[in-house]
Design a protein around this motif. Structure first.
Motif, PDB file in Angstrom:
ATOM      1  N   GLN A 141     -77.399  77.416  51.425  1.00 46.40           N
ATOM      2  CA  GLN A 141     -76.903  77.284  50.069  1.00 46.40           C
ATOM      3  C   GLN A 141     -75.862  76.163  50.023  1.00 46.40           C
ATOM      4  OE1 GLN A 141     -77.985  78.917  47.502  1.00 46.40           O
ATOM      5  NE2 GLN A 141     -76.475  78.547  45.900  1.00 46.40           N
ATOM      6  N   VAL A 142     -76.130  75.131  49.227  1.00 46.00           N
ATOM      7  CA  VAL A 142     -75.202  74.021  49.102  1.00 46.00           C
ATOM      8  C   VAL A 142     -74.006  74.452  48.267  1.00 46.00           C
ATOM      9  CG1 VAL A 142     -74.905  71.686  48.243  1.00 46.00           C
ATOM     10  CG2 VAL A 142     -77.061  72.353  49.321  1.00 46.00           C
ATOM     11  N   GLN A 143     -72.834  74.188  48.767  1.00 50.08           N
ATOM     12  CA  GLN A 143     -71.602  74.504  48.043  1.00 50.08           C
ATOM     13  C   GLN A 143     -71.051  73.252  47.394  1.00 50.08           C
ATOM     14  OE1 GLN A 143     -70.542  77.731  47.915  1.00 50.08           O
ATOM     15  NE2 GLN A 143     -72.328  78.261  49.172  1.00 50.08           N
ATOM     16  N   LEU A 144     -70.587  73.397  46.156  1.00 50.44           N
ATOM     17  CA  LEU A 144     -69.923  72.312  45.436  1.00 50.44           C
ATOM     18  C   LEU A 144     -68.484  72.741  45.171  1.00 50.44           C
ATOM     19  CD1 LEU A 144     -72.703  71.512  42.777  1.00 50.44           C
ATOM     20  CD2 LEU A 144     -72.322  70.393  44.980  1.00 50.44           C
ATOM     21  N   VAL A 145     -67.546  71.902  45.542  1.00 49.25           N
ATOM     22  CA  VAL A 145     -66.130  72.246  45.391  1.00 49.25           C
ATOM     23  C   VAL A 145     -65.439  71.157  44.582  1.00 49.25           C
ATOM     24  CG1 VAL A 145     -63.967  72.761  46.555  1.00 49.25           C
ATOM     25  CG2 VAL A 145     -66.147  73.485  47.578  1.00 49.25           C
ATOM     26  N   GLU A 146     -64.925  71.546  43.409  1.00 50.00           N
ATOM     27  CA  GLU A 146     -64.202  70.613  42.557  1.00 50.00           C
ATOM     28  C   GLU A 146     -62.720  70.605  42.900  1.00 50.00           C
ATOM     29  OE1 GLU A 146     -67.178  72.713  39.635  1.00 50.00           O
ATOM     30  OE2 GLU A 146     -65.832  73.283  41.279  1.00 50.00           O
ATOM     31  N   SER A 147     -62.093  69.475  42.645  1.00 54.10           N
ATOM     32  CA  SER A 147     -60.646  69.353  42.810  1.00 54.10           C
ATOM     33  C   SER A 147     -60.150  68.270  41.876  1.00 54.10           C
ATOM     34  CB  SER A 147     -60.283  69.039  44.258  1.00 54.10           C
ATOM     35  OG  SER A 147     -60.849  67.805  44.649  1.00 54.10           O
ATOM     36  N   SER A 157     -71.318  70.341  50.253  1.00 55.09           N
ATOM     37  CA  SER A 157     -71.260  70.765  51.656  1.00 55.09           C
ATOM     38  C   SER A 157     -72.353  70.142  52.507  1.00 55.09           C
ATOM     39  CB  SER A 157     -71.348  72.287  51.742  1.00 55.09           C
ATOM     40  OG  SER A 157     -72.561  72.754  51.154  1.00 55.09           O
ATOM     41  N   GLU A 158     -73.372  69.544  51.846  1.00 57.19           N
ATOM     42  CA  GLU A 158     -74.474  68.968  52.591  1.00 57.19           C
ATOM     43  C   GLU A 158     -74.852  67.599  52.054  1.00 57.19           C
ATOM     44  OE1 GLU A 158     -76.605  73.325  53.284  1.00 57.19           O
ATOM     45  OE2 GLU A 158     -77.826  71.551  52.864  1.00 57.19           O
ATOM     46  N   ARG A 159     -75.415  66.795  52.918  1.00 59.40           N
ATOM     47  CA  ARG A 159     -75.835  65.445  52.559  1.00 59.40           C
ATOM     48  C   ARG A 159     -77.009  65.453  51.593  1.00 59.40           C
ATOM     49  NH1 ARG A 159     -75.333  60.481  55.342  1.00 59.40           N
ATOM     50  NH2 ARG A 159     -75.825  58.853  53.828  1.00 59.40           N
ATOM     51  N   THR A 160     -77.668  66.598  51.488  1.00 66.79           N
ATOM     52  CA  THR A 160     -78.854  66.736  50.645  1.00 66.79           C
ATOM     53  C   THR A 160     -78.619  66.237  49.224  1.00 66.79           C
ATOM     54  OG1 THR A 160     -79.443  68.697  51.907  1.00 66.79           O
ATOM     55  CG2 THR A 160     -80.600  68.359  49.834  1.00 66.79           C
ATOM     56  N   VAL A 161     -77.403  66.411  48.713  1.00 67.02           N
ATOM     57  CA  VAL A 161     -77.146  66.092  47.312  1.00 67.02           C
ATOM     58  C   VAL A 161     -77.318  64.603  47.027  1.00 67.02           C
ATOM     59  CG1 VAL A 161     -75.603  68.048  47.007  1.00 67.02           C
ATOM     60  CG2 VAL A 161     -74.667  65.818  47.648  1.00 67.02           C
ATOM     61  N   SER A 162     -77.298  63.769  48.037  1.00 65.70           N
ATOM     62  CA  SER A 162     -77.405  62.332  47.814  1.00 65.70           C
ATOM     63  C   SER A 162     -78.757  61.946  47.213  1.00 65.70           C
ATOM     64  CB  SER A 162     -77.173  61.565  49.112  1.00 65.70           C
ATOM     65  OG  SER A 162     -78.182  61.872  50.054  1.00 65.70           O
ATOM     66  N   ASN A 163     -79.736  62.822  47.275  1.00 64.07           N
ATOM     67  CA  ASN A 163     -81.059  62.532  46.742  1.00 64.07           C
ATOM     68  C   ASN A 163     -81.272  63.061  45.324  1.00 64.07           C
ATOM     69  OD1 ASN A 163     -81.943  61.361  49.182  1.00 64.07           O
ATOM     70  ND2 ASN A 163     -82.346  63.382  50.036  1.00 64.07           N
ATOM     71  N   TRP A 193     -79.592  59.950  41.161  1.00 57.59           N
ATOM     72  CA  TRP A 193     -79.345  60.027  42.599  1.00 57.59           C
ATOM     73  C   TRP A 193     -78.657  58.784  43.166  1.00 57.59           C
ATOM     74  CZ3 TRP A 193     -81.523  56.850  46.371  1.00 57.59           C
ATOM     75  CH2 TRP A 193     -82.474  55.935  45.894  1.00 57.59           C
ATOM     76  N   ASN A 194     -78.945  57.610  42.619  1.00 58.78           N
ATOM     77  CA  ASN A 194     -78.362  56.394  43.205  1.00 58.78           C
ATOM     78  C   ASN A 194     -77.322  55.746  42.313  1.00 58.78           C
ATOM     79  OD1 ASN A 194     -79.935  55.316  41.182  1.00 58.78           O
ATOM     80  ND2 ASN A 194     -81.074  53.910  42.484  1.00 58.78           N
ATOM     81  N   GLY A 195     -76.966  56.413  41.222  1.00 56.96           N
ATOM     82  CA  GLY A 195     -75.926  55.883  40.351  1.00 56.96           C
ATOM     83  C   GLY A 195     -76.382  54.866  39.343  1.00 56.96           C
ATOM     84  N   ALA A 255     -72.332  58.530  50.690  1.00 56.07           N
ATOM     85  CA  ALA A 255     -71.914  58.597  52.092  1.00 56.07           C
ATOM     86  C   ALA A 255     -70.902  59.712  52.312  1.00 56.07           C
ATOM     87  CB  ALA A 255     -71.330  57.261  52.524  1.00 56.07           C
ATOM     88  N   LYS A 256     -70.183  60.059  51.243  1.00 55.94           N
ATOM     89  CA  LYS A 256     -69.172  61.119  51.326  1.00 55.94           C
ATOM     90  C   LYS A 256     -69.634  62.407  50.651  1.00 55.94           C
ATOM     91  CE  LYS A 256     -65.221  57.958  51.510  1.00 55.94           C
ATOM     92  NZ  LYS A 256     -63.931  57.568  50.881  1.00 55.94           N
ATOM     93  N   ASN A 257     -70.870  62.409  50.153  1.00 49.08           N
ATOM     94  CA  ASN A 257     -71.397  63.596  49.451  1.00 49.08           C
ATOM     95  C   ASN A 257     -70.490  64.009  48.300  1.00 49.08           C
ATOM     96  OD1 ASN A 257     -73.217  63.572  51.610  1.00 49.08           O
ATOM     97  ND2 ASN A 257     -72.074  65.133  52.736  1.00 49.08           N
ATOM     98  N   THR A 258     -69.958  63.046  47.590  1.00 44.01           N
ATOM     99  CA  THR A 258     -68.945  63.330  46.573  1.00 44.01           C
ATOM    100  C   THR A 258     -69.268  62.611  45.269  1.00 44.01           C
ATOM    101  OG1 THR A 258     -67.250  63.622  48.278  1.00 44.01           O
ATOM    102  CG2 THR A 258     -66.484  63.243  46.041  1.00 44.01           C
ATOM    103  N   VAL A 259     -69.019  63.327  44.184  1.00 41.84           N
ATOM    104  CA  VAL A 259     -69.126  62.759  42.843  1.00 41.84           C
ATOM    105  C   VAL A 259     -67.741  62.802  42.205  1.00 41.84           C
ATOM    106  CG1 VAL A 259     -70.106  63.069  40.543  1.00 41.84           C
ATOM    107  CG2 VAL A 259     -71.523  63.407  42.533  1.00 41.84           C
ATOM    108  N   TYR A 260     -67.433  61.775  41.445  1.00 37.93           N
ATOM    109  CA  TYR A 260     -66.121  61.670  40.828  1.00 37.93           C
ATOM    110  C   TYR A 260     -66.249  61.616  39.305  1.00 37.93           C
ATOM    111  CZ  TYR A 260     -65.023  60.129  45.564  1.00 37.93           C
ATOM    112  OH  TYR A 260     -64.910  60.046  46.923  1.00 37.93           O
TER     113      TYR A 260
END
Length: 127
Positions: free
Chosen positions: A1-7, A25-31, A53-55, A75-80
């Motif tokens: 289960q992929v976890q998403l953590v906001e801050s 939590s996983e690189r999978t989200v990059s796709n 997926w690629n912005g 590369a950081k598995n992060t969305v801003y």
């Protein structure tokens, strides 16, 4: 289960800025497409912005266009979510979401289009 953590949420005066982050939590989200939604007390969850997926494709709620910017660093598995010129009506809990089921050219704009959600981060804009 992929976890998403906001801050990055918090209290800011009108006209100020905040930058939200959503770490997966996983690189999978990059796709896959990812988005931000918000929910104010007593209101339904509202689409704010989304990115494919690629912005290369982004969508925004009309009321945040020109003030908010979504970006992703796969590369950081992060969305801003960069939020500028904040207004009191932007006050809400902001949720990060990922569609981990479909390979889409364009990101979905409805909550039903997403399969995974973060726990939310509070954004409060004082007048």
């Amino acid at each position: 289960q992929v976890q998403l953590v906001e801050s990055g949420g918090g209290l800011v005066q009108a006209g100020g800025s905040l930058r939200l982050s959503c770490a997966a939590s996983e690189r999978t989200v990059s796709n896959y497409a990812m988005g931000w939604f918000r929910q104010a007390p007593g209101k339904e969850r509202q689409f704010v912005t989304a990115v494919n997926w690629n912005g290369s494709t982004t969508y925004y709620l009309d009321s945040v266009k020109g003030r908010f910017t979504i970006s992703r660093d796969n590369a950081k598995n992060t969305v801003y979510l960069q939020m500028n010129s904040l207004k009191p009506e932007d006050t809400a809990v902001y949720y990060c979401a990922a569609d981990l089921l479909h390979f889409r050219r364009t990101p979905p704009v409805s909550p039903g289009g997403y399969t995974n959600w973060g726990q939310g981060t509070q954004v409060t804009v004082s007048s």
